[in-house]
Scaffold this active site. Sequence first.
Site, PDB file in Angstrom:
ATOM      1  N   GLY A   9       0.837  -1.203   0.000  1.00 31.47           N
ATOM      2  CA  GLY A   9       0.000   0.000   0.000  1.00 31.47           C
ATOM      3  C   GLY A   9       0.868   1.248   0.000  1.00 31.47           C
ATOM      4  O   GLY A   9       0.565   2.245   0.652  1.00 31.47           O
ATOM      5  N   GLY A  12      -0.249   5.123  -1.077  1.00 34.52           N
ATOM      6  CA  GLY A  12      -1.227   5.901  -0.299  1.00 34.52           C
ATOM      7  C   GLY A  12      -0.588   7.075   0.414  1.00 34.52           C
ATOM      8  O   GLY A  12       0.601   7.364   0.265  1.00 34.52           O
ATOM      9  N   GLN A  13      -1.434   7.725   1.223  1.00 36.74           N
ATOM     10  CA  GLN A  13      -1.025   8.956   1.898  1.00 36.74           C
ATOM     11  C   GLN A  13       0.166   8.720   2.835  1.00 36.74           C
ATOM     12  O   GLN A  13       1.133   9.475   2.816  1.00 36.74           O
ATOM     13  CB  GLN A  13      -2.225   9.460   2.705  1.00 36.74           C
ATOM     14  CG  GLN A  13      -2.204  10.938   2.995  1.00 36.74           C
ATOM     15  CD  GLN A  13      -3.203  11.312   4.085  1.00 36.74           C
ATOM     16  OE1 GLN A  13      -3.951  10.474   4.575  1.00 36.74           O
ATOM     17  NE2 GLN A  13      -3.210  12.571   4.458  1.00 36.74           N
ATOM     18  N   ASP A  35       2.115  -1.755  -4.455  1.00 36.44           N
ATOM     19  CA  ASP A  35       0.723  -1.308  -4.402  1.00 36.44           C
ATOM     20  C   ASP A  35      -0.030  -1.991  -5.542  1.00 36.44           C
ATOM     21  O   ASP A  35       0.570  -2.640  -6.394  1.00 36.44           O
ATOM     22  CB  ASP A  35       0.638   0.220  -4.529  1.00 36.44           C
ATOM     23  CG  ASP A  35      -0.596   0.771  -3.817  1.00 36.44           C
ATOM     24  OD1 ASP A  35      -0.451   1.548  -2.873  1.00 36.44           O
ATOM     25  OD2 ASP A  35      -1.721   0.391  -4.207  1.00 36.44           O
ATOM     26  N   ILE A  36      -1.343  -1.819  -5.536  1.00 33.85           N
ATOM     27  CA  ILE A  36      -2.172  -2.493  -6.540  1.00 33.85           C
ATOM     28  C   ILE A  36      -1.986  -1.906  -7.937  1.00 33.85           C
ATOM     29  O   ILE A  36      -2.258  -2.562  -8.935  1.00 33.85           O
ATOM     30  CB  ILE A  36      -3.658  -2.469  -6.109  1.00 33.85           C
ATOM     31  CG1 ILE A  36      -4.509  -3.412  -6.943  1.00 33.85           C
ATOM     32  CG2 ILE A  36      -4.243  -1.075  -6.142  1.00 33.85           C
ATOM     33  CD1 ILE A  36      -5.355  -4.329  -6.115  1.00 33.85           C
ATOM     34  N   ASP A  65      -1.392  -6.966  -5.095  1.00 33.16           N
ATOM     35  CA  ASP A  65      -2.706  -6.913  -4.445  1.00 33.16           C
ATOM     36  C   ASP A  65      -2.499  -7.357  -2.995  1.00 33.16           C
ATOM     37  O   ASP A  65      -1.973  -8.460  -2.756  1.00 33.16           O
ATOM     38  CB  ASP A  65      -3.645  -7.877  -5.210  1.00 33.16           C
ATOM     39  CG  ASP A  65      -5.022  -7.972  -4.570  1.00 33.16           C
ATOM     40  OD1 ASP A  65      -5.203  -7.495  -3.431  1.00 33.16           O
ATOM     41  OD2 ASP A  65      -5.915  -8.554  -5.225  1.00 33.16           O
ATOM     42  N   TYR A 155     -15.204   0.617   8.789  1.00 35.98           N
ATOM     43  CA  TYR A 155     -13.763   0.869   8.926  1.00 35.98           C
ATOM     44  C   TYR A 155     -13.324   0.684  10.381  1.00 35.98           C
ATOM     45  O   TYR A 155     -12.362  -0.028  10.677  1.00 35.98           O
ATOM     46  CB  TYR A 155     -13.462   2.290   8.447  1.00 35.98           C
ATOM     47  CG  TYR A 155     -12.038   2.736   8.587  1.00 35.98           C
ATOM     48  CD1 TYR A 155     -11.030   2.177   7.811  1.00 35.98           C
ATOM     49  CD2 TYR A 155     -11.686   3.741   9.492  1.00 35.98           C
ATOM     50  CE1 TYR A 155      -9.718   2.602   7.932  1.00 35.98           C
ATOM     51  CE2 TYR A 155     -10.383   4.177   9.614  1.00 35.98           C
ATOM     52  CZ  TYR A 155      -9.395   3.609   8.831  1.00 35.98           C
ATOM     53  OH  TYR A 155      -8.100   4.031   8.953  1.00 35.98           O
ATOM     54  N   LYS A 159     -10.877  -2.152  12.003  1.00 39.93           N
ATOM     55  CA  LYS A 159      -9.642  -1.799  12.708  1.00 39.93           C
ATOM     56  C   LYS A 159      -9.640  -2.373  14.132  1.00 39.93           C
ATOM     57  O   LYS A 159      -8.607  -2.843  14.613  1.00 39.93           O
ATOM     58  CB  LYS A 159      -9.457  -0.271  12.746  1.00 39.93           C
ATOM     59  CG  LYS A 159      -9.064   0.332  11.401  1.00 39.93           C
ATOM     60  CD  LYS A 159      -7.663  -0.104  10.987  1.00 39.93           C
ATOM     61  CE  LYS A 159      -7.217   0.478   9.662  1.00 39.93           C
ATOM     62  NZ  LYS A 159      -5.947  -0.093   9.177  1.00 39.93           N
TER      63      LYS A 159
HETATM   64  N1  SER Z   1      -8.308   9.449   8.672  1.00 34.30           N
HETATM   65  C1  SER Z   1      -9.104   8.270   8.713  1.00 34.30           C
HETATM   66  C2  SER Z   1     -10.418   8.473   8.079  1.00 34.30           C
HETATM   67  O1  SER Z   1     -10.890   9.600   8.072  1.00 34.30           O
HETATM   68  C3  SER Z   1      -9.307   7.830  10.128  1.00 34.30           C
HETATM   69  O2  SER Z   1      -8.320   6.920  10.469  1.00 34.30           O
HETATM   70  O3  SER Z   1     -10.995   7.547   7.646  1.00 34.30           O
END
Ligand code: SER
Length: 331
Positions: A9, A12-13, A35-36, A65, A155, A159
């Site tokens: 990944g 990503g950010q 990354d994918i 993946d 989400y 987590k």
């Molecule tokens: N920054 C994330 C979100 O907004 C939270 O972990 O989904």
Amino acid sequence: MSDRILIIGASGQVGSELVTSLRKIYGETNVIASDIYPVNSKLRAHSTVIYSKKMNKRGPYIELDALDKNKIYHIIKSYKINQVYLLAAMLSAKSEKNVELAWRLNTLSLSNILLLSKEKHIKKLFWPSSIAVFGHTTPKKMTPQYTIMEPNTVYGISKLAGERWCEYYFNKFNVDVRSLRYPGLIGWKSAPGGGTTDYAVNIFHQAIKTGKYQSFLSENTSLPMMYMPDAIRATIELMEAPVEQVKIRSSYNLAGINFTPKQIAAEVSKHIPNFEMSYKPDFRQEIANSWPQSINDSFAQKDWGWELKYNLEKMTTDMIINLKKQYKITA
Ligand code: SER
């Protein structure tokens, strides 16, 4: 031999900044980005991926993946990987629109890597958790490490399940897994995608480009946030900490800067005097309402010496200087 690291990944950010920082520490060729997407021009293209001492400055990048356990196993073996950072995940707002996929991606990718760690193919693992593990019944101010956790987003649920899974694998199989509950992350080098805290990044881009921004969270919604250099440093410090100092194996609370859309708008206005902020809350408001307003991270401070560097003022100044350069705005 130096450790060799796989980042899953990496586009990503967090990934795109972490790869650069880890390559400075471990050497370009010892940090494999994946990354994918078939190509990531910043991290390097797929076609030039074979490991070689003569690799150019950008280091290796592999299309991967996060759910492809076999391919991950083969990469670990052929590149002699001993550390993995599993960053691939779907964030909160996007997950609510893709419930099944979010659950699958966020949980299965982790259980695959935990299994590979249990089988001793990986020495050390980083996996990020989030403030999203908390819910409406959690105390909202200075949220403690150990408290009521009843997340109500897919989400957050994924987590929290992941955190329990990490601790289980540590206790039962001695897997060296380390984790942080990231607050909302703010950086200028890459765009966030699909999060509830994304407004605090978008505001800077829009302020610089157009002088105005419409926030999807209401003006007094306070959330814990953190500037990316602090988040990257926290991640690396936790991973470098001696094993006996890492006492929490679910995930560490990590406090940051707490502010509302109104407060960040006021700070942006100091740099862009005619900046106009408006508010039009959408479905993300409900997600934000279920999260803490501030976090107590005393365990991170005590166990491995964590210390925050950026406040709202310092972060805003740095964001605006760097984004103006990026957009080639000179004034
Ligand atoms: N920054 C994330 C979100 O907004 C939270 O972990 O989904």
